[in-house]
Design a protein around this motif. Structure first.
Motif, short mmCIF file in Angstrom:
data_model
loop_
_atom_site.label_atom_id
_atom_site.label_comp_id
_atom_site.label_asym_id
_atom_site.label_seq_id
_atom_site.Cartn_x
_atom_site.Cartn_y
_atom_site.Cartn_z
N LEU A 212 48.68 19.47 55.75
CA LEU A 212 49.28 19.45 54.41
C LEU A 212 48.58 18.50 53.47
O LEU A 212 48.24 18.85 52.34
CB LEU A 212 50.75 19.07 54.53
CG LEU A 212 51.68 20.27 54.59
CD1 LEU A 212 53.11 19.80 54.76
CD2 LEU A 212 51.56 21.10 53.32
N ASP A 213 48.33 17.30 53.97
CA ASP A 213 47.68 16.30 53.11
C ASP A 213 46.36 16.82 52.57
O ASP A 213 46.09 16.73 51.38
CB ASP A 213 47.41 15.02 53.92
CG ASP A 213 48.65 14.17 54.01
OD1 ASP A 213 49.64 14.51 53.32
OD2 ASP A 213 48.63 13.18 54.75
N LEU A 214 45.58 17.36 53.48
CA LEU A 214 44.26 17.84 53.09
C LEU A 214 44.38 18.93 52.04
O LEU A 214 43.67 18.93 51.03
CB LEU A 214 43.54 18.38 54.33
CG LEU A 214 42.18 19.01 54.08
CD1 LEU A 214 41.25 18.05 53.36
CD2 LEU A 214 41.56 19.45 55.40
N ALA A 215 45.32 19.86 52.26
CA ALA A 215 45.47 20.96 51.32
C ALA A 215 45.85 20.45 49.94
O ALA A 215 45.30 20.88 48.92
CB ALA A 215 46.54 21.93 51.83
N MET A 216 46.75 19.49 49.91
CA MET A 216 47.18 18.96 48.62
C MET A 216 46.03 18.23 47.92
O MET A 216 45.84 18.33 46.72
CB MET A 216 48.37 18.00 48.81
CG MET A 216 49.63 18.70 49.26
SD MET A 216 50.15 19.99 48.08
CE MET A 216 50.24 21.42 49.13
N TYR A 217 45.28 17.54 48.74
CA TYR A 217 44.12 16.82 48.19
C TYR A 217 43.13 17.81 47.57
O TYR A 217 42.59 17.59 46.49
CB TYR A 217 43.44 16.02 49.30
CG TYR A 217 42.11 15.45 48.90
CD1 TYR A 217 42.05 14.30 48.10
CD2 TYR A 217 40.91 16.04 49.30
CE1 TYR A 217 40.83 13.77 47.72
CE2 TYR A 217 39.70 15.52 48.92
CZ TYR A 217 39.66 14.38 48.13
OH TYR A 217 38.46 13.87 47.75
N LEU A 218 42.94 18.91 48.28
CA LEU A 218 42.03 19.93 47.79
C LEU A 218 42.44 20.43 46.41
O LEU A 218 41.63 20.53 45.49
CB LEU A 218 42.02 21.13 48.74
CG LEU A 218 41.01 21.09 49.86
CD1 LEU A 218 41.19 22.30 50.74
CD2 LEU A 218 39.61 21.04 49.29
N ILE A 219 43.73 20.74 46.32
CA ILE A 219 44.20 21.27 45.04
C ILE A 219 44.04 20.23 43.95
O ILE A 219 43.58 20.52 42.86
CB ILE A 219 45.69 21.70 45.17
CG1 ILE A 219 45.77 22.95 46.02
CG2 ILE A 219 46.28 21.94 43.79
CD1 ILE A 219 47.16 23.48 46.18
N LYS A 220 44.39 19.02 44.30
CA LYS A 220 44.37 17.97 43.29
C LYS A 220 42.93 17.66 42.87
O LYS A 220 42.61 17.55 41.69
CB LYS A 220 45.02 16.71 43.86
CG LYS A 220 45.31 15.63 42.83
CD LYS A 220 46.07 14.50 43.49
CE LYS A 220 45.37 13.16 43.46
NZ LYS A 220 43.97 13.07 43.70
N ASP A 221 42.05 17.54 43.87
CA ASP A 221 40.75 16.98 43.57
C ASP A 221 39.63 18.01 43.50
O ASP A 221 38.90 18.08 42.52
CB ASP A 221 40.41 15.91 44.62
CG ASP A 221 39.36 14.97 44.10
OD1 ASP A 221 39.64 14.29 43.09
OD2 ASP A 221 38.27 14.92 44.68
N SER A 222 39.50 18.80 44.54
CA SER A 222 38.32 19.69 44.58
C SER A 222 38.42 20.84 43.61
O SER A 222 37.42 21.34 43.13
CB SER A 222 38.15 20.24 45.99
OG SER A 222 37.91 19.20 46.87
N PHE A 223 39.62 21.26 43.32
CA PHE A 223 39.75 22.38 42.40
C PHE A 223 39.73 21.90 40.95
O PHE A 223 39.76 22.69 40.02
CB PHE A 223 41.05 23.14 42.67
CG PHE A 223 40.99 23.92 43.95
CD1 PHE A 223 39.88 23.83 44.78
CD2 PHE A 223 42.04 24.73 44.34
CE1 PHE A 223 39.83 24.53 45.97
CE2 PHE A 223 42.00 25.44 45.53
CZ PHE A 223 40.89 25.34 46.34
#
Lengths: 346, 346
Positions: A212-223
């Motif tokens: 979950l953490d990673l996914a949220m990070y992805l949305i927040k940062d990488s996208f």
DNA sequence: GTTGGCACTCGACACGTTAGAGTGCTAACA
DNA sequence: TGTTAGCACTCTAACGTGTCGAGTGCCAAC
């Protein structure tokens, strides 16, 4: 004092001549070359009026007159006649889009080249920012602790970046996230992803708490691809052929300015006119170093999504009528080509 | 005539002074400023000899002497003393690599910026071509008939292009191919892919006859990434600060040359020296327009794979000692950083 | 309102002069 | 034999001067 028809004619003639010759224009030149039907003395009177009104100015006492920024502005807004492109120009543009292309970036860059070639000024192109909608995400574990995220947009743009991940994450974990993202996000644009879909993804991944953490990070940062705009500058040396840049100091200040890409974001952002061409003259650019330059810009798009901006940068004494027509025509062609490329990619 | 110690001293003094002042150097200047212990008349004799030998030349009769290309070459090869970087310079370089980075391209570009800032000349950087080994391929069907191919390399580089595919191909067909490719190709570099692995893939896909053509096309065309080099040019305006470019015509020819990216490939390709720094002076560049420029270049690498080249472009009168040291130091730092980034990505 | 004429201003250009830097040569010196 | 001082010579850059031409502003006449 009021602007009357003859004053307009004089201003028109003066600007036309100055654009062509880059030399201050005298009363006799106007009277003779533009067949005004009155004597130079009369023209002189009109010119004195135009100067008082702020449309033209005198470099020094015994020289002809030169258009002021206000004069150019009046010309662009009221006097300028539409210039129709020559067959040669039409042909050049058409052929520029004939070749097969590999991706959107390439088309846009080619547009820039073409634009600078045809106009003989410098071309500025802002490549698509994070426009369009999400098409696909792929994550590749590069080594324990870091992964490559590749995002494909429906515009044909591909963004990638390397992120750090927890040591225990495996490729199959990444695949799980990718799958959920691909299922949930396809067809959405980046803004709506941030707002509405996070909950769904949260629910979907709830059985993989560790991800979950990673996914949220992805949305927040990488996208968050805002930093991904890319400026393309072409034909800068063209501008040096203009007589106003035969002074090395001017060239230097201009070039050092052009190397600061960031500047263009703020410059082109203010191009609010959603369709149609914007002309910004001299001081209107709000940059002291560019007070002798003008920019003609227009936005290009796929469907309703504005992707970026193309523009021409030249001296204030540029051939506005011609450049405006060319920018208009190229924007149309570019948008069409992109549309054709993207048809069905939604 | 033979080169003796005093001639060397005179040549050294002359070049040092000319690099610093950009003015032709006279006999008195050398005698006084560089404490040779002999009178200007003696220096004059030595200078006449050096001129006869081709190391220096006279712009016109009553001017001082200027180094010839041959003189610079002798200086670079035999006379030049190693220049150790100042603390400030070391510090600048170190801090340039401190910030967190997202991908290889970014690091390389930042290196270019840094290089031009520190040296005050222009920086040329050739970004990784298809070096490194294959890490991952992903194919995304954009619409019936066209697909996006994304290739990730172990260097962190990501290549993408759009290809046409037969109308009947589905996303799951593409996935099949991707899987085979990923299983077979991982860790191989592009050259060995072409030679040895085609048969294996052929065998693997033999049950999907309809995909074979596409797969072969992919290998032949999409993985052929040779055209993907990217030149980065920075700090061009720096070079205009050099007095030899206070002439607009020279600036123009140089700039129009610099806009032709292709030229750099042939220029930098000939940088055969696999490690160490290459200095190319004036005519040695083999470009008439650049006969007043020199280039100092070096290759950077991850492990044993040469990725690309960084270099400095300046007037022949550049401070070779300093630039060579800086290029050396930056190449080392860049390679290290890339190595650190890629550790484990194999 | 338009025009021709005239005096005035100013930059561009050509020309001549001068100052300064640097050389090559020669003769004297160690 | 190598080094040095002196001197005449050359060339450029900078400066001042004078002239020319383009263009203006103003005024009086039409």
């Amino acid at each position: 004092m009021k602007m009357d028809t003859r004053k307009q004619q004089v201003l028109m003639a003066l600007i036309t001549d100055f654009i062509a010759t880059a030399e201050p224009v005298g009363s006799r030149t106007i009277a003779r070359k533009y067949e005004m039907g009155v004597s130079p003395a009369t023209i002189r009177n009109e010119m004195a009026d135009l100067e008082e009104m702020g449309f033209i100015e005198q470099p020094h006492t015994s020289a002809g007159r030169v258009p002021s920024h206000m004069g150019y502005r009046y010309y662009v807004d009221f006097l300028m006649k539409k210039h129709s492109l020559s067959n040669r120009e039409e042909e050049m543009i058409r052929r520029g889009y004939e070749d097969k292309v590999r991706d959107v970036g390439q088309v846009v860059q080619r547009t820039g080249n073409l634009l600078s070639q045809i106009t003989s000024y410098a071309a500025v192109v802002v490549r698509p920012r994070a426009a369009g909608s999400f098409k696909h995400v792929q994550m590749v574990l590069m080594n324990p602790g870091s992964a490559m995220v590749v995002v494909v947009m429906n515009t044909g743009a591909v963004h990638h970046r390397i992120i750090e991940v927890a040591g225990g994450i495996t490729q199959s974990d990444l695949d799980t996230i990718s799958q959920v993202f691909n299922a949930k996000l396809q067809g959405h644009n980046m803004d709506s992803i941030k707002l509405t879909l996070i909950k769904e993804i949260y629910f979907e991944l709830s059985k993989h708490r560790n991800l979950l953490d990673l996914a949220m990070y992805l949305i927040k940062d990488s996208f968050d691809l805002d930093g991904e705009e890319k400026i393309y500058l072409g034909g800068v040396f063209n501008i040096l052929n203009q007589p106003e840049f035969n002074n090395v100091d001017k060239v230097k200040t201009l070039l050092s300015l052009l190397e600061q890409e960031e500047m263009f974001y703020s410059l082109l952002e203010r191009n609010t006119d959603p369709d149609g061409v914007t002309v910004r003259i001299g001081e209107e650019i709000n940059r002291d170093e560019m007070k002798e330059c003008s920019m003609v810009t227009a936005a290009y798009r796929i469907g309703d999504t504005q992707l970026g901006t193309i523009g021409v940068l030249g001296p204030t004494r540029m051939d506005y009528a011609r450049v405006v027509s060319i920018v208009e025509c190229m924007t149309r062609n570019l948008s069409q080509t992109l549309e054709k490329m993207s048809r069905g990619w939604k």
